[in-house]
Motif scaffolding. Structure first.
Motif, mmCIF file in Angstrom:
data_model
loop_
_atom_site.group_PDB
_atom_site.id
_atom_site.type_symbol
_atom_site.label_atom_id
_atom_site.label_comp_id
_atom_site.label_asym_id
_atom_site.label_seq_id
_atom_site.Cartn_x
_atom_site.Cartn_y
_atom_site.Cartn_z
ATOM 1 N N GLU A 161 -2.013 -36.041 -41.269
ATOM 2 C CA GLU A 161 -1.560 -35.014 -40.686
ATOM 3 C C GLU A 161 -2.168 -34.365 -39.313
ATOM 4 N N ALA A 162 -3.488 -35.035 -38.835
ATOM 5 C CA ALA A 162 -3.607 -35.046 -37.482
ATOM 6 C C ALA A 162 -1.823 -35.434 -36.534
ATOM 7 N N TYR A 163 -1.835 -35.658 -36.650
ATOM 8 C CA TYR A 163 -0.328 -36.868 -36.012
ATOM 9 C C TYR A 163 0.605 -35.816 -35.809
ATOM 10 N N TYR A 164 0.900 -35.357 -37.435
ATOM 11 C CA TYR A 164 1.962 -34.394 -36.993
ATOM 12 C C TYR A 164 2.124 -33.177 -36.497
ATOM 13 N N ARG A 165 0.125 -32.758 -36.594
ATOM 14 C CA ARG A 165 -0.421 -31.676 -36.384
ATOM 15 C C ARG A 165 -0.122 -31.214 -34.518
ATOM 16 N N SER A 166 -0.147 -32.586 -33.571
ATOM 17 C CA SER A 166 -0.285 -33.021 -32.759
ATOM 18 C C SER A 166 1.184 -33.438 -31.781
ATOM 19 N N LEU A 167 1.986 -33.423 -32.806
ATOM 20 C CA LEU A 167 3.302 -33.410 -31.654
ATOM 21 C C LEU A 167 4.052 -32.192 -31.812
ATOM 22 N N LYS A 168 3.211 -31.233 -32.263
ATOM 23 C CA LYS A 168 3.568 -29.875 -32.426
ATOM 24 C C LYS A 168 3.241 -28.992 -30.862
ATOM 25 N N SER A 169 2.173 -29.791 -30.846
ATOM 26 C CA SER A 169 1.450 -28.694 -29.876
ATOM 27 C C SER A 169 0.901 -29.489 -28.384
ATOM 28 N N VAL A 170 1.140 -30.612 -29.019
ATOM 29 C CA VAL A 170 0.887 -31.674 -27.085
ATOM 30 C C VAL A 170 1.934 -30.990 -25.673
ATOM 31 N N GLN A 171 1.499 -30.642 -25.210
ATOM 32 C CA GLN A 171 2.417 -31.086 -23.868
ATOM 33 C C GLN A 171 1.709 -31.808 -23.047
ATOM 34 N N LEU A 172 2.969 -32.647 -22.992
ATOM 35 C CA LEU A 172 2.970 -33.768 -22.281
ATOM 36 C C LEU A 172 3.630 -33.186 -20.206
ATOM 37 N N TYR A 173 1.728 -33.326 -19.353
ATOM 38 C CA TYR A 173 2.445 -33.459 -17.944
ATOM 39 C C TYR A 173 0.732 -33.861 -16.731
ATOM 40 N N GLY A 174 1.172 -33.836 -15.829
ATOM 41 C CA GLY A 174 0.297 -35.019 -15.242
ATOM 42 C C GLY A 174 -0.988 -34.153 -14.626
ATOM 43 N N TYR B 236 -14.363 -46.084 -39.928
ATOM 44 C CA TYR B 236 -13.919 -46.152 -38.581
ATOM 45 C C TYR B 236 -12.919 -45.830 -38.141
ATOM 46 N N PHE B 237 -12.448 -45.512 -36.811
ATOM 47 C CA PHE B 237 -11.642 -44.607 -35.896
ATOM 48 C C PHE B 237 -10.405 -45.060 -35.073
ATOM 49 N N VAL B 238 -10.341 -44.206 -35.453
ATOM 50 C CA VAL B 238 -8.170 -43.881 -34.739
ATOM 51 C C VAL B 238 -7.845 -43.055 -33.816
ATOM 52 N N LEU B 239 -7.951 -44.264 -31.952
ATOM 53 C CA LEU B 239 -7.184 -43.015 -30.850
ATOM 54 C C LEU B 239 -6.220 -43.026 -30.581
ATOM 55 N N LEU B 240 -5.298 -41.636 -31.676
ATOM 56 C CA LEU B 240 -3.899 -41.497 -31.112
ATOM 57 C C LEU B 240 -3.648 -41.291 -29.607
ATOM 58 N N ILE B 241 -2.809 -42.338 -29.154
ATOM 59 C CA ILE B 241 -2.526 -41.329 -27.310
ATOM 60 C C ILE B 241 -1.099 -41.051 -27.551
ATOM 61 N N ILE B 242 -0.613 -40.448 -27.268
ATOM 62 C CA ILE B 242 0.786 -39.777 -27.182
ATOM 63 C C ILE B 242 1.240 -39.348 -25.783
ATOM 64 N N THR B 243 2.592 -39.683 -24.863
ATOM 65 C CA THR B 243 2.272 -39.895 -23.709
ATOM 66 C C THR B 243 3.360 -39.879 -23.338
ATOM 67 N N ASP B 244 4.077 -39.521 -22.282
ATOM 68 C CA ASP B 244 5.413 -39.385 -21.961
ATOM 69 C C ASP B 244 6.020 -41.214 -21.475
ATOM 70 N N GLY B 245 4.698 -41.818 -20.981
ATOM 71 C CA GLY B 245 4.842 -42.657 -20.338
ATOM 72 C C GLY B 245 4.095 -43.533 -18.670
ATOM 73 N N VAL B 246 4.065 -42.062 -18.705
ATOM 74 C CA VAL B 246 3.716 -41.501 -16.871
ATOM 75 C C VAL B 246 2.136 -42.258 -17.282
ATOM 76 N N ILE B 247 1.633 -43.044 -16.257
ATOM 77 C CA ILE B 247 -0.401 -43.427 -16.775
ATOM 78 C C ILE B 247 -0.837 -43.786 -15.518
ATOM 79 N N SER B 248 -1.755 -42.257 -15.710
ATOM 80 C CA SER B 248 -2.476 -42.625 -14.453
ATOM 81 C C SER B 248 -3.164 -43.151 -13.555
ATOM 82 N N ASP B 249 -3.452 -43.633 -14.022
ATOM 83 C CA ASP B 249 -5.119 -44.794 -14.358
ATOM 84 C C ASP B 249 -4.949 -46.197 -15.057
ATOM 85 N N MET B 250 -3.888 -46.683 -14.810
ATOM 86 C CA MET B 250 -3.016 -48.187 -15.057
ATOM 87 C C MET B 250 -4.478 -48.712 -15.792
ATOM 88 N N ALA B 251 -4.422 -49.038 -14.515
ATOM 89 C CA ALA B 251 -5.616 -50.414 -14.293
ATOM 90 C C ALA B 251 -6.795 -49.792 -15.062
#
Length: 79
Positions: A17-30, A54-69
């Motif tokens: 439910e949290a995943y589907y809700r986040s897909l509708k509300s997350v805006q991707l920008y850097g 247990y803990f699940v961290l969901l990261i939704i991204t456009d593929g551009v990660i500013s702090d990759m290292a």
């Protein structure tokens, strides 16, 4: 689940439910810095010593990660 004061989900249904809700509300920008988020969630997880959660961290991204290292280092450190 989108609630910073109570960021918990109940079971896999709550996670989905949290995943589907986040897909509708997350805006991707850097810039996109994941290391601080990974470290924050790791601190939450480390506070539960008895294995009752247990803990699940969901990261939704456009593929551009500013702090990759730093992101790679955080993932290795918290795993």
């Amino acid at each position: 689940n989108g609630n910073p004061q109570n960021p918990y989900c109940h079971g896999i249904d709550g996670v989905m439910e949290a995943y589907y809700r986040s897909l509708k509300s997350v805006q991707l920008y850097g810039p996109t810095n994941f290391a601080p988020v990974i470290n924050h969630v790791a601190r939450y997880a480390a506070s539960v010593k008895d294995g009752s959660q247990y803990f699940v961290l969901l990261i939704i991204t456009d593929g551009v990660i500013s702090d990759m290292a730093q992101t790679k280092e955080s993932i290795v450190n918290v795993s």
